[in-house]
Write an enzyme that holds these catalytic residues in place. Structure first.
Site, PDB file in Angstrom:
ATOM      1  N   ARG A   1     -26.889   7.531 -12.853  1.00 49.69           N
ATOM      2  CA  ARG A   1     -25.775   8.379 -12.752  1.00 49.69           C
ATOM      3  C   ARG A   1     -25.558   9.728 -14.332  1.00 49.69           C
ATOM      4  NH1 ARG A   1     -22.407   5.898  -8.320  1.00 49.69           N
ATOM      5  NH2 ARG A   1     -23.426   6.062  -5.988  1.00 49.69           N
TER       6      ARG A   1
ATOM      7  N   GLU B   1       0.822  -1.305  -0.006  1.00 53.54           N
ATOM      8  CA  GLU B   1       0.099   0.546   0.653  1.00 53.54           C
ATOM      9  C   GLU B   1       1.050   1.264  -0.320  1.00 53.54           C
ATOM     10  OE1 GLU B   1      -3.073   1.015  -0.536  1.00 53.54           O
ATOM     11  OE2 GLU B   1      -2.336   3.611   0.047  1.00 53.54           O
TER      12      GLU B   1
END
Lengths: 471, 471
Positions: free
Chosen positions: B302, B41
């Site tokens: 959307r 990460e």
């Protein structure tokens, strides 16, 4: 044809890949600038996919328009292109194209000598008539004139030369190409490998990928081999992919235009669109053979119409009658001779031929005719044209209609100097591109007649900029 | 944090890049399969962009739905996703996601222990209510549970590790990564380079590129830095670009979703969408402040909604009343405290605050209320929900609404085994991907709550397939 290597002895400045409108325009400009240029074409005939175009070119603010009392401007054409493109267009590129359009049109007419019809036409999505068509109604006219000029300029065009790879130096600059010389389309293990250095630049003008089923399907899974293309079969993605390999940024690749007026019963663009686009859509109806019903506003824009067709999942029937054919006034001989468009003495015959339920089809026509009389389509809001008539006069004309892949709006990212842009947003040195291989100019939807304008404007810029590169 | 290299001594089978929903799901499955896994990460906290999600997950055919009398199926969800996606979706991937959705939901609830609210919600574009939200109304709930499980499974997560490059063997197989260990976001020249081999595979789950202005603007020039993003600022494209470098095929990159329920008056996702999406759209109205009129079906998908907003050229006002807020039953404290949502004792006050013509606004509400009573919106065809009430009970609640870049539907092409596909349509050996970094599942438009479903379904497949790779 094996390349006469004597041409390399004094060195080549610029290699143009592709011999369509854009590539030849680039080659002419580069040669005019006094540098040495060669054109590589993988096929055994020059012109690429451009030769099957109808040759229509858009230009705003011409004297033709002024004479016809049409008020137009690059700004208006810019707005039209952005509206059609759903705002996805690169504004700076559209600006370059529209501001250079009139000059490009005049260049093709006055410098190259293309003879245009004395008329200005309007195509869908343009707010005014600004489209010019050669007398021959064919893009091959422009290609011939470009080739003639290149001959005068002593620019060699090597046919049967397939570009396998771009060559880069240690800094990433494109310095030449690796080719198969003596390539023959669809034949393997033919030809010899050869490396050609370019002192200044490589200009990629290799066209779109409308016939590349594998590559287009990855962007739009609906576009598999159940769909044909209006393009020549060699309109494939190998050069785009090679540019991606060296880092070119691919933009808007999934924006692929379908022609919603084509016949699945013939290959390529074919004879059907003249009937589909100019007769059925304005004066006839589209019918789902499974239900016998209409399903769409036949005068919707290309993109919406193609989407509606695809939702049907199978070809539909475009139907017109003798009255509609008469109003449209096009010569359908070729389409009828090919059997792409057929005539029927009665609606019953037509229904039987296509396996449509006669009762349902009869009811659909009755409903449509009622709508024509009232001047209003409450079912699909199709605008009823002033000259439209009811659909009832035999013979009935019909054609199966199914979309074909027509134009790939996406492609290589370029800047206003036609430089190919790396995914890190820096130009790739020594690499230029023009024409359908590039992306971002038309956004979500290309308007008819804007492609040739784009090819000439950007192609010429590529030629000039490449000629001025690395001095 | 410098990696404790002792973990490498016995060899690593699988490297997962990214610690959001998809990456952690992949890591759990791979570890459950008995192979050695690490998670890299780049940021100093795990969870990536997932932690700012509201945690809503779509699943069809659940017992919740059955209890509520809602008839649903994977097939229906499939159809909803394809409709929203305009048919661009990869059908085989949507099938995998929708057929695996219920199991993924149960996995998050029963295997990981996420506590969901006892309610089923409907989001725009879904034909039925099939969305579940954690009690915490936050994706961080799921991330926490995934992290806890990984701890049990002894899978290390190395923070501050930035993947610079994928490593390939001579056959092109991905065999590891080159990283900066000790990376700190927005700081240069920190950390040390390190190479980590992976015996089986690298799984890329690095998220979308919504905050990468340069990369997103190349695909859609409108999305420049005048638009904010709901994403964290580190949602950038470096891993996608690295995958492109080694030949991964980029699909549908220009399909970028804007959130049409965000406030321009706060950064990131913010507190506004809870009101915008869950209160205004189902129970309230959107009003153009210049006219005082509605302009759109507020429950449209959307994409349509965002396009309609952009066409307004300025932020609009989302309005609800006390009754709507009560029905929706969400805690708006944070949005109210931030001042993103404001309350007004009268419509007159509200109109005055936003500079809307009171008479026009009053007429708009009257028209809307009439429509609610009749159960039919003849203006914009908004579905009137059963529990909807007229808009008239003070206090009125309002928020400025303007789109933000929310989700990047395009990305790396994958197959149903989550293998990354090369532009030549062959899998890139040793490379898998899942989550927003991939493309093709949502096509032109992702439906709300389908992303977490996708991350869990495809993430888990990636973990299982990678674990079974190269045995």
């Amino acid at each position: 044809m094996t390349i006469n290597t004597s041409v390399f002895e004094s060195g080549i400045d610029i290699i143009v890949v592709g011999s369509g409108f854009a590539g030849l325009a680039a080659a002419i400009e580069a040669a005019e600038a006094g540098v040495s240029v060669i054109v590589l074409e993988k096929m055994m005939a020059p012109g690429g996919n451009s030769v099957i175009s109808d040759g229509g070119i858009a230009a705003p603010g011409t004297t033709y328009q002024i004479d016809a009392g049409i008020s137009d401007s690059p700004e208006l054409m810019y707005q039209d292109m952005l509206t059609a493109g759903e705002g996805l267009n690169y504004p700076e590129l559209v600006k370059v194209v529209t501001e250079g359009a009139n000059e490009a049109f005049l260049w093709s007419r006055d410098y190259l000598g293309v003879k245009y019809k004395e008329r200005v036409d309007i195509f869908g999505g343009h707010t005014v008539a600004r489209c010019y068509t050669p007398e021959s109604i064919s893009g091959s006219e422009l290609i011939k004139r470009q080739l003639a000029r290149l001959k005068e300029l002593k620019v060699p065009i090597f046919l049967g030369t397939y570009v396998r790879a771009l060559i880069q130096d240690e800094m990433g600059r494109v310095t030449g190409v690796q080719i198969i010389d003596g390539y023959r389309y669809n034949q393997s293990n033919i030809g010899i490998e050869r490396t050609i250095p370019a002192a200044k630049a490589v200009i990629v003008a290799s066209g779109g990928f409308g016939s590349d089923v594998e590559f287009r399907r990855a962007q739009d899974p609906r576009l598999d081999n159940t769909l044909k293309s209006t393009n020549k079969p060699f309109a494939t993605a190998e050069i785009i992919k090679e540019c991606l390999r060296i880092g070119a940024n691919p933009v808007q690749l999934s924006r692929i235009q379908l022609g919603p007026w084509t016949s699945p019963d013939e290959n390529g663009f074919g004879a059907g669109p003249l009937f589909g686009d100019y007769v059925v859509l304005p004066y006839g109806i589209l019918v789902d053979p499974e239900t016998g019903n209409r399903f769409v506003n036949e005068l919707n824009d290309r993109k919406s119409l193609a989407e509606a067709l695809l939702k049907q999942k199978h070809p539909v029937i475009g139907i017109a009658d003798a009255a509609g054919v008469k109003i449209a006034d096009w010569n359908l001989t070729r389409a009828l001779e090919k059997g792409v468009v057929k005539t029927y003495n009665s609606l019953d015959d037509l229904a039987r031929y296509y396996g449509v339920d006669y009762g349902a089809l009869k009811a659909t026509l009755a409903r449509f005719n009622d709508m024509v009389k009232k001047g209003k389509d409450n079912d699909f809001q199709k605008p009823i044209l002033n000259e439209a008539t009811t659909l009832e006069e035999p013979p009935f004309y019909a054609m199966r209609i199914w979309p074909k892949v027509h134009h790939t709006m996406g492609g290589l990212q370029i800047d206003v100097s036609a430089r190919v842009i790396h995914r890190d947003q820096q130009p790739i040195m020594g690499l230029y591109a023009a024409g359908e291989v590039t992306g971002g100019i038309h956004g979500a939807c290309r308007l008819g007649s804007c492609a040739i304008t784009e090819c000439l404007v950007i192609g010429r810029i590529a030629g000039r900029k490449a000629a001025a590169d690395r001095i």
